[in-house]
Structure formats: structure tokens, C-alpha cells
Design a protein around this motif. Structure first.
Motif, mmCIF file in Angstrom:
data_model
loop_
_atom_site.group_PDB
_atom_site.id
_atom_site.type_symbol
_atom_site.label_atom_id
_atom_site.label_comp_id
_atom_site.label_asym_id
_atom_site.label_seq_id
_atom_site.Cartn_x
_atom_site.Cartn_y
_atom_site.Cartn_z
ATOM 1 N N GLN A 192 32.298 30.166 9.825
ATOM 2 C CA GLN A 192 31.333 31.263 9.846
ATOM 3 C C GLN A 192 29.972 30.846 9.299
ATOM 4 O OE1 GLN A 192 33.218 34.471 7.725
ATOM 5 N NE2 GLN A 192 34.504 35.042 9.459
ATOM 6 N N ASN A 193 29.935 29.885 8.381
ATOM 7 C CA ASN A 193 28.661 29.444 7.811
ATOM 8 C C ASN A 193 27.953 28.422 8.682
ATOM 9 O OD1 ASN A 193 29.010 31.034 5.487
ATOM 10 N ND2 ASN A 193 30.220 29.442 4.489
ATOM 11 N N ALA A 194 28.609 27.920 9.718
ATOM 12 C CA ALA A 194 28.001 26.899 10.580
ATOM 13 C C ALA A 194 26.993 27.534 11.521
ATOM 14 C CB ALA A 194 29.073 26.167 11.366
ATOM 15 N N LEU A 195 25.815 26.923 11.612
ATOM 16 C CA LEU A 195 24.800 27.405 12.537
ATOM 17 C C LEU A 195 25.120 27.000 13.962
ATOM 18 C CD1 LEU A 195 21.595 26.576 10.455
ATOM 19 C CD2 LEU A 195 22.824 28.729 10.573
ATOM 20 N N ASN A 196 25.727 25.843 14.124
ATOM 21 C CA ASN A 196 26.089 25.369 15.457
ATOM 22 C C ASN A 196 27.252 24.395 15.312
ATOM 23 O OD1 ASN A 196 26.043 24.998 18.220
ATOM 24 N ND2 ASN A 196 24.505 23.369 18.137
#
Length: 512
Positions: A192-196
Motif C-alpha cells: 500500500q505504501n508503494a508508489l509504483n
């Protein structure tokens, strides 16, 4: 003692004397009222004093449409739902500086249209006024929602959105470890914290907006799979006046190149340290350690990441090199004496001597004899997958130095079942991460191998969330029962779908 002045006025027909207290006339309008320090009725007192003076009746709040977060000054963006406790606290903080001289009694939302860009709060406050009288007042503050893009969304639009990247690599052909790792990440919600998330050859990249989130992913990987890491950073900009530096960090994670069902050859030193087990072993599971079993003695051992990188070993075969054999005869070995210093033996497996023949050589009399740890699963006539050492050319440093008499002709890996039948009656499925594949196609055969591993290994699927597939109705018949392992309904989860009262999905909040 201070007395509270109520908003309701007493009727003029009331008598001036009572058993409890006497009534007095208002000094302004002459209305009979209970005695109070100001000697004024509520209506006259409100004309003289406005306790909400100085509190703004219209305030602006900033909202980012891309990520649906509200700005909490000075630079914090918060995820708040409509009429939530978090949004109420954010709005009250906007009024905190102007409400230092009054006492807040109650606060609540008034209903507004979700697309009106308006949030209304009903506030109840108290303040001490003339001669110690306490006045209570109710009023409405309107918050106007204005759109403003947050810094994270600015970086995304500018294609310069990440500050740290975690590069996960595994130099192997099969992706069983990646499929297992994906399910662990989904279960612990670390994606969930990953931008991509970008899938590339031999691995996957996770892009983050902060170094702390990337470090959290690195710590999770080190506790989940045997791997090693390298860290580097690149200077992007430097402010000489404030002495601040802007870096982009890169974390390189290399997972051991060994997957489940891989045949490996250990170094003599490592095999001796693991309890004098045989050098040719089979990998039964890859979790935080590599689980090995010796097919000739049933000895088991676990190799952690640090031990592997000190004494590395490689897979001797890939899944496509496994051949199908048929069991011609089997003989269980009830008692097996181990030498001095031997390690732990497996209680879940049964040692057996088997004679097998390739299904592609049924017109010949060529048979192979070997020992296997699958004695509890095999019967005469069963199909089993194995690796043929006798007719293969393997280039391995430790295998070439072994005594040829200690190298088995065939190493059996797993029992073979009809894949088409297993797929028809499979009534469950797994979730997948949203990622950018960039032309990388999913190998359906490898993914089916991973699903079959989950069905066969109960300990492996304990760490995986398995969901019921409501769109698929399994077809059951008496002829389909070939003994293949299944996943019970008790181990499956109902997939959660959020919907509104009408049965449809709710609309996005505060968007045009």
C-alpha cells in the motif's frame, strides 16, 4: 456562584413569587426572569454580547483529488472520510486559535451534499460575560473545500515521484519464490505504501516516496526469505544555504537462486556441518530458510541466508527438465541406521526403495532403481516426476567431484496428478498485486505449479490468504477423485467487497 442563562424565555404571565426563588424584571425589556448576575433576559443579553465574535464562520480546507487526502497545516496530508472523527478533529484544529477565550461544549456535522465542496459544523460554546453570567450559544461554521495537489502527487505527475527503490532479484528460471513472496506482501499490506510496482526480468521493483517505507520493505524481506542486500544512494540536489541534501536511495535485494522442488548438490563442508547428510538433496520449501531433505536417508536441515552465501550451491535442474516416471515396484524401508553425528530425520515422509520406468520408454525394458522420501504417497502404477541423473549432463563443481557410486540414477521430486482435473475442481483463487508488467507475460505453467504446491503443502499455505472463487462452481464426480490433495472450505476466506445501501459501489468523495 455563576448560573447558566438558558435560551428559553419565561412567559410574562408567571407570578413573581415561587416556593423556590423569586422572579425579577429584565433591566432592559422588563420581562420577568429568574435572578442572574446580569439581571438581563437571554434575548437582551445576546443583543449586547456575541460570544462567537472573532470565530470565523467560513474556513477553507485543502483537498487533493488524486490521493483523496486533506491538508493538515503545515505540511501533513491525512486520509479522512466524510463525517469521520479524523475530519472533525482536522476542522476543529482550524478554529483552535480563535477559540481560546470560549469553552467548546459540543461539535457535530450537519449533512451536506457530498459533491457540494462544503462541510458544515454545528458548534456549541460557552463564555462568561457580564458580572459572571455564563452564556451558551450554538452556531454553524462552513468549511469550503478547495482542491490542491499534494507534494507526492506532484512528483507523480512530474515523473520524478520516487525517493527510494527496492530492487528484488532472483537468478532462477522458476518464479515460485516470487509468487509466495507476493502473497506475503498482500497479507501484510506492505504494497500500500508503494508508489509504483514494476515487474522486470528476474525480479520486481518497488518504488517509494520515502526512504523509511523502503527500509520497512527491506526489513520484511530479510525476515521472510533468505537474501542479502546492498544499499546505495545518488545525490540529486544540494542547497548550500540550508545545508540540505536530496538523495535517491536504491536497495538491492538478491534472493537465493533455489526454489521449491529444486535438486541441489551441497559442498562437502556444508553437508558435514548439517549432520553428515548426503550432498544431493531436494529443496522441500523456501521460507525464511531453505528446507532440505536427503532422499536416501530422510535427514532434514535448514540453511539460512548467511550460511548459504558462505557455502553457495545451485539448482541442478529446472522444472522443465523433470521427467515423468511410473512406479513399477516399491519396497518400504522400516529401519534405517544413521551414522555418528547424523542430524534430524523427517517424520512426515517415509523412506522407500522404488523401481521406476520412464513413460516415454514404456516400449523398452529400461528401469531405474533409487531411494525416495515419497514412500507415504507412492503405490505401484502411480506417476511421479523426477530428475534423470543417469542420462543427463550436469555441470556442477561439487557434483563432478563426487564419487559416481554416491550419485543416484534418479531423484524423485513429487507425485504427478492430472492437472486438467485439478483445475476444473479448484474453487479458490489468490489475489494479485497491481503492477506494471512492461511486456512481461505471466507463465501459466509456473503459476499452476505454485497453486498445486499450496494444495499439497499445508504449512506453506498457512501464510497465504486463500479466497473462495464464487464465479467458479467445481464439478464433482466419482471418476475425478484421483487422490490429489485439496484445500478445505475452512481454510478459505470470503473476499470483502465494499458497497453502499443500494447494492452498488459508492461514488468517489468530493470529486467532480
Amino acid at each position: 456562584m455563576n448560573k447558566l442563562i438558558h435560551y428559553t424565555l419565561l412567559p410574562k404571565t408567571l407570578c413573581f413569587h415561587s416556593t423556590e426563588f423569586e422572579y425579577v424584571l429584565c433591566c432592559t425589556c422588563g420581562v420577568p426572569i429568574p435572578p442572574n448576575p446580569a439581571n438581563m433576559c437571554v434575548a437582551c443579553l445576546r443583543t449586547q454580547v456575541d460570544i462567537s465574535e472573532g470565530i470565523p464562520k467560513q474556513v477553507t480546507v485543502h483537498f487533493c483529488k488524486q490521493c483523496e487526502r486533506y491538508l493538515q497545516p503545515p505540511a501533513t496530508w491525512m486520509q479522512c472520510g466524510l463525517e469521520s472523527r479524523e475530519l472533525l478533529a482536522l476542522c476543529l484544529k482550524k478554529l483552535k486559535s480563535s477559540m481560546t477565550k470560549v469553552r467548546l461544549i459540543d461539535a457535530g456535522f450537519l449533512w451536506t451534499e457530498p459533491h457540494s465542496k462544503r462541510i458544515k459544523l454545528k458548534l456549541t460554546i460557552q463564555k462568561e460575560v457580564m458580572n459572571g453570567a455564563i452564556l451558551q450559544q450554538v452556531f454553524v461554521v462552513e468549511f469550503v473545500v478547495q482542491y490542491q495537489m499534494c507534494e507526492d502527487c506532484h512528483r507523480v505527475e512530474a515523473k520524478d515521484f520516487w525517493k527510494a527503490v527496492v530492487q528484488v532479484r532472483q537468478k532462477t528460471v522458476h518464479k515460485k519464490t516470487f509468487y509466495y513472496l507476493e502473497q506475503l506482501i498482500l497479507k501484510h499490506k506492505l504494497h500500500q505504501n508503494a508508489l509504483n510496482i514494476k515487474e522486470i526480468h528476474e525480479g520486481i521493483d518497488f518504488y517509494y516516496g520515502s526512504k523509511q517505507h523502503a527500509q520497512k520493505m527491506v526489513d520484511f524481506l530479510q525476515c521472510t526469505v533468505p537474501c542479502r542486500s546492498k544499499t546505495s544512494q545518488r545525490l540529486i540536489s544540494h542547497d548550500i544555504h540550508s545545508n540540505t541534501f536530496n538523495y535517491k536511495s536504491t536497495f538491492s535485494m538478491e534472493i537465493v537462486p533455489v526454489c521449491k522442488d529444486s535438486v541441489v548438490c551441497l559442498s562437502p563442508r556444508l553437508a558435514q556441518s548439517l549432520g553428515n547428510m548426503g550432498q544431493v538433496c531436494v529443496c522441500t520449501r523456501v521460507t525464511s530458510t531453505i528446507h532440505l531433505i536427503d532422499p536416501s536417508t530422510l535427514q532434514i536441515a535448514e540453511v539460512d541466508g548467511n550460511t548459504y552465501w558462505r557455502f553457495p550451491f545451485n539448482s541442478l535442474c529446472i522444472p522443465r527438465q523433470l521427467e515423468e516416471f511410473i512406479v513399477m515396484d516399491i519396497d518400504m524401508i522400516r529401519e534405517q541406521k544413521l551414522g555418528a553425528g547424523a542430524g534430524v530425520r523427517s517424520n512426515k515422509h517415509t523412506l522407500a526403495e522404488v523401481w521406476v520406468q520412464k513413460t516415454s520408454e514404456m516400449n523398452t525394458s529400461q528401469q531405474y532403481h533409487c531411494r525416495t522420501f515419497l514412500g507415504h504417497l507412492l503405490n505401484i502404477g502411480d506417476l511421479v516426476l523426477g530428475f534423470d541423473f543417469a542420462n543427463s549432463n550436469v555441470n556442477d563443481e561439487y557434483l563432478n567431484k563426487m564419487n559416481p557410486h554416491h550419485v543416484p540414477d534418479v531423484v524423485l521430486i513429487k507425485k504427478s496428478y492430472d492437472r486438467s482435473r485439478r483445475m476444473k475442481r479448484r474453487n479458490w483463487r489468490l489475489q494479485e498485486m497491481d503492477r506494471d508488467r512492461e511486456g512481461m507475460d505471466t507463465d501459466e505453467r509456473q503459476y499452476q505449479d505454485f497453486l498445486e504446491d499450496l494444495e499439497e503443502d499445508e504449512a506453506l499455505r498457512k501464510n497465504v490468504n486463500i479466497y473462495k472463487d464464487t464465479s467458479k462452481i467445481p464439478v464433482e464426480s466419482d471418476t475425478d477423485d484421483d487422490g490429489a490433495p485439496r484445500i478445505s472450505l475452512m481454510e478459505m476466506l470470503e473476499e470483502l467487497s465494499l458497497s453502499d445501501a443500494t447494492g452498488g459501489e459508492g461514488a468517489d468523495m468530493l470529486t467532480e
